[in-house]
Motif scaffolding. Structure first.
Motif, PDB file in Angstrom:
ATOM      1  N   TYR A   8      44.087  83.821  48.571  1.00 57.92           N
ATOM      2  CA  TYR A   8      45.063  83.321  47.606  1.00 57.92           C
ATOM      3  C   TYR A   8      44.459  82.096  46.910  1.00 57.92           C
ATOM      4  N   ARG A   9      44.791  81.946  45.633  1.00 61.64           N
ATOM      5  CA  ARG A   9      44.326  80.776  44.893  1.00 61.64           C
ATOM      6  C   ARG A   9      45.433  80.289  43.966  1.00 61.64           C
ATOM      7  N   LEU A  10      45.625  78.981  43.941  1.00 63.79           N
ATOM      8  CA  LEU A  10      46.579  78.350  43.039  1.00 63.79           C
ATOM      9  C   LEU A  10      45.918  77.135  42.405  1.00 63.79           C
ATOM     10  N   ASP A  11      45.974  77.050  41.087  1.00 67.53           N
ATOM     11  CA  ASP A  11      45.465  75.874  40.382  1.00 67.53           C
ATOM     12  C   ASP A  11      46.650  74.948  40.105  1.00 67.53           C
ATOM     13  N   LEU A  12      46.718  73.872  40.867  1.00 68.88           N
ATOM     14  CA  LEU A  12      47.841  72.950  40.813  1.00 68.88           C
ATOM     15  C   LEU A  12      47.496  71.775  39.907  1.00 68.88           C
ATOM     16  N   ARG A  21      51.937  56.717  47.539  1.00 68.94           N
ATOM     17  CA  ARG A  21      52.540  57.991  47.922  1.00 68.94           C
ATOM     18  C   ARG A  21      51.543  58.805  48.734  1.00 68.94           C
ATOM     19  N   HIS A  22      52.082  59.607  49.646  1.00 69.71           N
ATOM     20  CA  HIS A  22      51.261  60.461  50.502  1.00 69.71           C
ATOM     21  C   HIS A  22      51.747  61.901  50.377  1.00 69.71           C
ATOM     22  N   TYR A  23      50.814  62.848  50.471  1.00 69.92           N
ATOM     23  CA  TYR A  23      51.122  64.237  50.153  1.00 69.92           C
ATOM     24  C   TYR A  23      50.729  65.164  51.297  1.00 69.92           C
ATOM     25  N   PHE A  24      51.593  66.172  51.506  1.00 74.79           N
ATOM     26  CA  PHE A  24      51.381  67.148  52.569  1.00 74.79           C
ATOM     27  C   PHE A  24      51.640  68.540  52.006  1.00 74.79           C
ATOM     28  N   ALA A  51      54.780  80.219  62.988  1.00 78.58           N
ATOM     29  CA  ALA A  51      55.242  78.839  63.014  1.00 78.58           C
ATOM     30  C   ALA A  51      54.885  78.140  61.707  1.00 78.58           C
ATOM     31  N   ARG A  52      55.761  77.247  61.281  1.00 72.60           N
ATOM     32  CA  ARG A  52      55.485  76.412  60.117  1.00 72.60           C
ATOM     33  C   ARG A  52      54.370  75.428  60.462  1.00 72.60           C
ATOM     34  N   PHE A  53      53.537  75.111  59.482  1.00 70.99           N
ATOM     35  CA  PHE A  53      52.475  74.129  59.708  1.00 70.99           C
ATOM     36  C   PHE A  53      52.238  73.343  58.428  1.00 70.99           C
ATOM     37  N   ARG A  54      51.651  72.160  58.603  1.00 69.05           N
ATOM     38  CA  ARG A  54      51.387  71.275  57.464  1.00 69.05           C
ATOM     39  C   ARG A  54      49.954  70.761  57.519  1.00 69.05           C
ATOM     40  N   PHE A  55      49.407  70.547  56.338  1.00 65.45           N
ATOM     41  CA  PHE A  55      48.098  69.913  56.213  1.00 65.45           C
ATOM     42  C   PHE A  55      48.259  68.589  55.481  1.00 65.45           C
ATOM     43  N   ASP A  56      47.544  67.582  55.952  1.00 67.96           N
ATOM     44  CA  ASP A  56      47.543  66.267  55.324  1.00 67.96           C
ATOM     45  C   ASP A  56      46.626  66.324  54.104  1.00 67.96           C
ATOM     46  N   ALA A  57      47.213  66.204  52.910  1.00 69.89           N
ATOM     47  CA  ALA A  57      46.445  66.364  51.673  1.00 69.89           C
ATOM     48  C   ALA A  57      46.223  65.050  50.941  1.00 69.89           C
ATOM     49  N   ARG A  58      46.503  63.939  51.581  1.00 72.24           N
ATOM     50  CA  ARG A  58      46.508  62.665  50.841  1.00 72.24           C
ATOM     51  C   ARG A  58      45.123  62.223  50.401  1.00 72.24           C
ATOM     52  N   THR A  59      44.051  62.661  51.101  1.00 71.49           N
ATOM     53  CA  THR A  59      42.716  62.215  50.698  1.00 71.49           C
ATOM     54  C   THR A  59      42.083  63.134  49.659  1.00 71.49           C
ATOM     55  N   GLN A  60      42.480  64.426  49.633  1.00 69.36           N
ATOM     56  CA  GLN A  60      41.877  65.365  48.697  1.00 69.36           C
ATOM     57  C   GLN A  60      42.631  65.493  47.387  1.00 69.36           C
ATOM     58  N   LEU A  61      43.962  65.339  47.422  1.00 72.16           N
ATOM     59  CA  LEU A  61      44.774  65.570  46.236  1.00 72.16           C
ATOM     60  C   LEU A  61      44.550  64.456  45.224  1.00 72.16           C
ATOM     61  N   LYS A  62      44.478  64.838  43.954  1.00 76.25           N
ATOM     62  CA  LYS A  62      44.232  63.847  42.906  1.00 76.25           C
ATOM     63  C   LYS A  62      45.013  64.239  41.666  1.00 76.25           C
ATOM     64  N   SER A  63      45.179  63.300  40.748  1.00 76.17           N
ATOM     65  CA  SER A  63      45.836  63.628  39.492  1.00 76.17           C
ATOM     66  C   SER A  63      44.948  64.574  38.699  1.00 76.17           C
TER      67      SER A  63
END
Length: 255
Positions: A8-12, A21-24, A51-63
């Motif tokens: 799967y691929r999504l261009d966000l 702010r911190h993102y998950f 099961a539901r799971f989360r990834f910490d995206a605060r270091t990779q996510l950017k504007s």
């Protein structure tokens, strides 16, 4: 039917990201192995389907442009297979693959009700004592501070009835060290509890937990609460609120 790897691929596209702010990235269900990448960097892996799971995206996510890639693998379990040690190893039904529940991007402040608690809600409610006149409602809240400074905050816990009317409120001062997490356990007294009585009377309260900085609510989690006692007896079977209650089995697959 074929089983194996799906991609799967999504261009966000994101606007300018506010400071602090911190993102998950949250996945509610991926079968049966998930591996994710964000902006070309490994984000994390999850080795169960249900099961539901989360990834910490605060270091990779950017504007701007953020490509998200997910590999979903439901290969047939066998010696040497990627799913060799992932339950269930067998059964009388087909194990589907891929993303089959919602995906969310969650943004929080540095202090929060813990989103890194293994995909859990961060708020856990139990009733260690239930009587007709009063019930003890124990609320365990897991908090996290991702910031560089110690935070002095307020934790407000409220029990609401089925009409969402506040019944009991507890207020506690909490301090969370920098880049740390902690647990806070509070016990609220609920007078003359309306018991949850299965299908006959499925009455539910709500437990609302707010994390506040002064008067500002910076995070909130609401969990359902059914007040009841239960036991198993070899002669009387399952006992709910002191009454034997027949249980009728059912099989419902998630699809």
């Amino acid at each position: 039917t074929d089983r194996g790897v799906g991609w799967y691929r999504l261009d966000l596209e994101l606007p300018a990201m506010p400071k602090g702010r911190h993102y998950f990235l949250q996945f509610d269900g991926v079968a049966t192995i998930a591996d994710a990448w964000l902006t070309g960097t490994p984000l994390g892996a999850h080795r169960r389907a249900y099961a539901r799971f989360r990834f910490d995206a605060r270091t990779q996510l950017k504007s701007g442009h953020n490509p998200i890639v997910l590999k979903a693998d439901n290969s047939l379990p066998a010696a040497g297979s990627s799913t060799e040690n992932v339950l269930p190893l067998g059964g009388d039904y087909f194990l589907y693959g891929g993303i089959y529940r919602g995906v969310s991007l969650i943004s929080t402040g540095s202090a929060q009700i813990d989103l890194l608690d293994h995909g859990g809600p961060g708020v856990y409610v139990s009733t260690p004592s239930v009587r007709t006149d009063q019930a003890d409602v124990a609320v365990l809240t897991r908090l996290r501070n991702l910031g560089a400074d110690k935070r002095k905050l307020t934790l407000m816990t409220t029990i609401l009835d089925a009409t969402k009317r506040p019944i009991v409120t507890d207020v506690a001062a909490v301090t969370i060290a920098r880049d740390a997490n902690r647990q806070v356990r509070r016990v609220l007294k609920l007078d003359k509890p309306h018991l949850w009585q299965g299908r006959a009377d499925p009455y539910l309260y709500q437990v609302e937990v707010e994390l506040r900085d002064g008067k500002q609510v910076i995070d909130r989690v609401i969990q359902p609460l059914g007040v009841r006692t239960f036991a198993f007896d070899a002669d009387r079977g399952f006992i709910l609120n002191g009454k034997p209650t027949p249980l009728h089995g059912a099989a419902r697959h998630q699809e």
